[in-house]
Design a protein around this motif. Structure first.
Motif, PDB file in Angstrom:
ATOM      1  N   THR A  74       6.517  16.412   0.222  1.00 48.92           N
ATOM      2  CA  THR A  74       7.048  17.778   0.350  1.00 48.92           C
ATOM      3  C   THR A  74       7.546  18.289  -0.992  1.00 48.92           C
ATOM      4  N   LEU A  75       8.201  17.382  -1.759  1.00 45.05           N
ATOM      5  CA  LEU A  75       8.701  17.763  -3.069  1.00 45.05           C
ATOM      6  C   LEU A  75       7.552  18.125  -3.998  1.00 45.05           C
ATOM      7  N   ALA A  76       6.471  17.347  -3.918  1.00 42.27           N
ATOM      8  CA  ALA A  76       5.315  17.625  -4.761  1.00 42.27           C
ATOM      9  C   ALA A  76       4.696  18.971  -4.434  1.00 42.27           C
ATOM     10  N   LEU A 129      12.291   4.229   6.965  1.00 40.95           N
ATOM     11  CA  LEU A 129      12.813   4.821   5.730  1.00 40.95           C
ATOM     12  C   LEU A 129      11.675   5.075   4.738  1.00 40.95           C
ATOM     13  N   MET A 130      10.755   4.120   4.633  1.00 46.05           N
ATOM     14  CA  MET A 130       9.623   4.279   3.735  1.00 46.05           C
ATOM     15  C   MET A 130       8.799   5.516   4.109  1.00 46.05           C
ATOM     16  N   GLY A 131       8.618   5.681   5.420  1.00 40.49           N
ATOM     17  CA  GLY A 131       7.868   6.840   5.876  1.00 40.49           C
ATOM     18  C   GLY A 131       8.550   8.146   5.511  1.00 40.49           C
ATOM     19  N   HIS A 132       9.875   8.195   5.691  1.00 37.97           N
ATOM     20  CA  HIS A 132      10.612   9.414   5.358  1.00 37.97           C
ATOM     21  C   HIS A 132      10.642   9.637   3.852  1.00 37.97           C
ATOM     22  N   LEU A 133      10.728   8.541   3.071  1.00 39.77           N
ATOM     23  CA  LEU A 133      10.716   8.680   1.625  1.00 39.77           C
ATOM     24  C   LEU A 133       9.375   9.237   1.153  1.00 39.77           C
ATOM     25  N   ALA A 134       8.273   8.733   1.712  1.00 38.66           N
ATOM     26  CA  ALA A 134       6.946   9.246   1.357  1.00 38.66           C
ATOM     27  C   ALA A 134       6.819  10.713   1.726  1.00 38.66           C
ATOM     28  N   SER A 135       7.294  11.026   2.915  1.00 43.26           N
ATOM     29  CA  SER A 135       7.228  12.420   3.356  1.00 43.26           C
ATOM     30  C   SER A 135       8.041  13.334   2.450  1.00 43.26           C
ATOM     31  N   GLN A 178       0.819  -1.201   0.000  1.00 41.55           N
ATOM     32  CA  GLN A 178       0.000   0.000   0.000  1.00 41.55           C
ATOM     33  C   GLN A 178       0.862   1.264   0.000  1.00 41.55           C
ATOM     34  N   MET A 179       1.927   1.230   0.801  1.00 44.20           N
ATOM     35  CA  MET A 179       2.808   2.393   0.855  1.00 44.20           C
ATOM     36  C   MET A 179       3.454   2.651  -0.503  1.00 44.20           C
ATOM     37  N   GLU A 180       3.814   1.571  -1.217  1.00 47.82           N
ATOM     38  CA  GLU A 180       4.441   1.716  -2.522  1.00 47.82           C
ATOM     39  C   GLU A 180       3.492   2.406  -3.502  1.00 47.82           C
ATOM     40  N   ARG A 181       2.229   2.026  -3.479  1.00 43.14           N
ATOM     41  CA  ARG A 181       1.261   2.652  -4.370  1.00 43.14           C
ATOM     42  C   ARG A 181       1.155   4.142  -4.090  1.00 43.14           C
ATOM     43  N   GLU A 182       1.127   4.469  -2.817  1.00 45.74           N
ATOM     44  CA  GLU A 182       1.035   5.884  -2.455  1.00 45.74           C
ATOM     45  C   GLU A 182       2.259   6.650  -2.946  1.00 45.74           C
ATOM     46  N   LEU A 183       3.443   6.042  -2.756  1.00 47.45           N
ATOM     47  CA  LEU A 183       4.670   6.721  -3.160  1.00 47.45           C
ATOM     48  C   LEU A 183       4.736   6.903  -4.669  1.00 47.45           C
ATOM     49  N   VAL A 184       4.268   5.910  -5.409  1.00 48.50           N
ATOM     50  CA  VAL A 184       4.273   6.036  -6.863  1.00 48.50           C
ATOM     51  C   VAL A 184       3.374   7.186  -7.295  1.00 48.50           C
ATOM     52  N   ASN A 185       2.222   7.328  -6.635  1.00 49.23           N
ATOM     53  CA  ASN A 185       1.328   8.431  -6.969  1.00 49.23           C
ATOM     54  C   ASN A 185       1.967   9.769  -6.642  1.00 49.23           C
ATOM     55  N   VAL A 186       2.618   9.836  -5.484  1.00 48.18           N
ATOM     56  CA  VAL A 186       3.290  11.077  -5.102  1.00 48.18           C
ATOM     57  C   VAL A 186       4.405  11.389  -6.092  1.00 48.18           C
ATOM     58  N   GLU A 187       5.145  10.338  -6.497  1.00 46.41           N
ATOM     59  CA  GLU A 187       6.246  10.500  -7.437  1.00 46.41           C
ATOM     60  C   GLU A 187       5.732  11.031  -8.774  1.00 46.41           C
ATOM     61  N   ALA A 188       4.561  10.563  -9.203  1.00 48.84           N
ATOM     62  CA  ALA A 188       3.992  11.019 -10.470  1.00 48.84           C
ATOM     63  C   ALA A 188       3.683  12.502 -10.427  1.00 48.84           C
ATOM     64  N   ILE A 189       3.239  12.962  -9.262  1.00 48.18           N
ATOM     65  CA  ILE A 189       2.938  14.397  -9.124  1.00 48.18           C
ATOM     66  C   ILE A 189       4.218  15.212  -9.146  1.00 48.18           C
ATOM     67  N   SER A 190       5.263  14.673  -8.463  1.00 45.13           N
ATOM     68  CA  SER A 190       6.500  15.443  -8.304  1.00 45.13           C
ATOM     69  C   SER A 190       7.317  15.521  -9.581  1.00 45.13           C
ATOM     70  N   VAL A 212      18.051   8.066  10.384  1.00 41.66           N
ATOM     71  CA  VAL A 212      17.181   7.366   9.442  1.00 41.66           C
ATOM     72  C   VAL A 212      16.495   8.372   8.520  1.00 41.66           C
ATOM     73  N   ARG A 213      16.094   9.511   9.077  1.00 37.32           N
ATOM     74  CA  ARG A 213      15.424  10.536   8.262  1.00 37.32           C
ATOM     75  C   ARG A 213      16.348  11.043   7.162  1.00 37.32           C
ATOM     76  N   MET A 214      17.631  11.264   7.504  1.00 34.42           N
ATOM     77  CA  MET A 214      18.571  11.766   6.504  1.00 34.42           C
ATOM     78  C   MET A 214      18.764  10.760   5.367  1.00 34.42           C
ATOM     79  N   LEU A 215      18.834   9.463   5.722  1.00 37.59           N
ATOM     80  CA  LEU A 215      19.009   8.458   4.676  1.00 37.59           C
ATOM     81  C   LEU A 215      17.752   8.365   3.820  1.00 37.59           C
ATOM     82  N   GLY A 216      16.585   8.462   4.444  1.00 36.34           N
ATOM     83  CA  GLY A 216      15.339   8.427   3.679  1.00 36.34           C
ATOM     84  C   GLY A 216      15.257   9.581   2.696  1.00 36.34           C
ATOM     85  N   GLU A 217      15.652  10.783   3.131  1.00 32.91           N
ATOM     86  CA  GLU A 217      15.640  11.935   2.234  1.00 32.91           C
ATOM     87  C   GLU A 217      16.696  11.793   1.141  1.00 32.91           C
TER      88      GLU A 217
END
Length: 390
Positions: A377-379, A367-373, A254-266, A316-321
């Motif tokens: 933010t980028l979007a 890491l997934m949480g920080h990547l989504a965040s 589920q998280m992957e789907r959300e991230l892909v959608n966010v990535e499409a916007i960004s 962990v946040r720095m690596l996720g970003e």
């Protein structure tokens, strides 16, 4: 010289037709008579030996095996016995020679075959134990003895030939003395089952190991069993990793789907390329850099676990970003995690590997949480572009 007595005539008649070789020597050891069987054994005519010294030490009443050198260079083996007699009115010795060459050759061939069989067993990495129909050990290989020593068994006779298999397993501390195992072995021995297999965990000096036991009937005239123990620890670890990977993919779907959608916007222009081409292929140096940084986090998390100190959230946040800055996807993070686990599974005990899995799962989720965040933010346009190599 007086003529032979009736007794001597009878003796001559007996030894002349005896199937065993017979040689009569006088007190000086010189040959006075030999029968046809002796001539065949020695491969010499009687006339050649008459009057010659026998050449071997003679002890009346004793039995001994002697090697007889024939004129062609071959050796024959004979069982020799010496008796005191009277021959032609004089004290003499009767030497009987029973040809046992074939028997000794057969015994030597059997010993060679047994040695060859043991050599084959010792060349196998699996621990092999051969049992008779009563469950007693009749043969083992070096790997079995090595396993016993690994478990602290200093008296290898306690796990060797002549010992009951159940007793040997108990002495080593193996789980193969359980009732279900012994019942399975008995079922194979009686013909109720063609074979018996059993997997069990073993806590030895080298840490937790997994073994697969397989028992099959002993082929041949002699009834019995061949029991083989195969170390399947590597396979078990691989299966554990595969299950771990499946669990992670299920949790993160589920998280992957959300991230892909966010990535499409960004970055809509790069969506197709990012979804089809993993970071490992489009930027191997960045993938290796991320793998190295993830490994550092893993070691730090394990150290904090041992010392019961919290893991700094900023690391962990720095690596996720950072992963976000190189346009990593959730699948890239999963691949980094699994590759880090595979590398550690080769050098660490199952207990430590389990700790890596537990800590790694937590780090990966964070890491997934920080990547989504980061992508959200980028979007929204709140993250300035920067160099991913920093």
């Amino acid at each position: 010289m007086s003529s032979p007595s009736t007794a001597e005539e009878n003796l001559r008649a007996v030894v002349s037709h005896d199937a065993d070789g017979a040689i009569i020597v006088d007190q000086s050891g010189a040959v006075r008579f030999l029968n046809r069987a002796a001539e065949q054994l020695l491969n010499r005519h009687g006339a050649e030996l008459h009057g010659q010294l026998f050449g071997l030490p003679l002890v009346v009443g004793e039995r001994a095996e002697v090697e007889v050198l024939r004129p062609n260079g071959d050796f024959a083996v004979a069982e020799m016995r010496v008796l005191s007699i009277v021959w032609e009115g004089q004290d003499a010795l009767l030497i009987t020679l029973r040809d046992v060459t074939f028997e000794r050759q057969a015994e030597a061939a059997l010993r060679a075959a047994e040695a060859f069989s043991i050599a084959i067993l010792n060349s196998l990495s699996s621990e092999i134990v051969v049992l008779d129909e009563h469950g007693k050990i009749v043969a083992v290989n070096d790997a079995w003895i090595a396993l016993a020593r690994q478990h602290g068994c200093t008296d290898v006779t306690a796990v060797g030939v002549g010992v009951e298999y159940a007793v040997a397993c108990t002495a080593i501390g193996l789980g193969t003395a359980a009732p279900e195992v012994l019942g399975g072995l008995q079922a194979v021995l009686t013909g109720e089952q063609a074979e018996f297999t059993y997997e069990y965990a073993d806590q030895g000096a080298q840490g937790d190991r997994w073994y697969a036991l397989r028992a099959v009937p002993l082929r041949g005239e002699r009834r019995g069993l061949v029991v083989a123990l195969q170390d399947i620890t590597a396979q078990r670890r691989a299966a554990h990793m595969a299950a771990e990977a499946a669990l992670l993919r299920e949790q993160l779907r589920q998280m992957e789907r959300e991230l892909v959608n966010v990535e499409a916007i960004s970055r809509p222009d790069d969506l197709v390329r990012s979804r089809l081409e993993p970071l490992r292929l489009r930027a191997p140096h960045l993938f290796n850099q991320g793998l190295e940084r993830y490994g550092v986090l893993l070691e730090e998390a394990l150290s904090n676990r041992i010392h019961r100190t919290p893991m700094p959230s900023w690391s962990v946040r720095m690596l996720g970003e950072w992963f976000g800055s190189v346009w990593a996807t959730p699948r890239d993070l999963i691949e980094v995690h699994l590759q880090a686990m595979r590398a550690r599974s080769q050098y660490h005990t199952p207990k430590k590997l389990q700790a890596y899995f537990e800590e790694g799962r937590l780090i990966l989720l964070e890491l997934m949480g920080h990547l989504a965040s980061y992508y959200r933010t980028l979007a929204a346009g709140d993250v300035a572009s920067h160099d991913p190599e920093r």
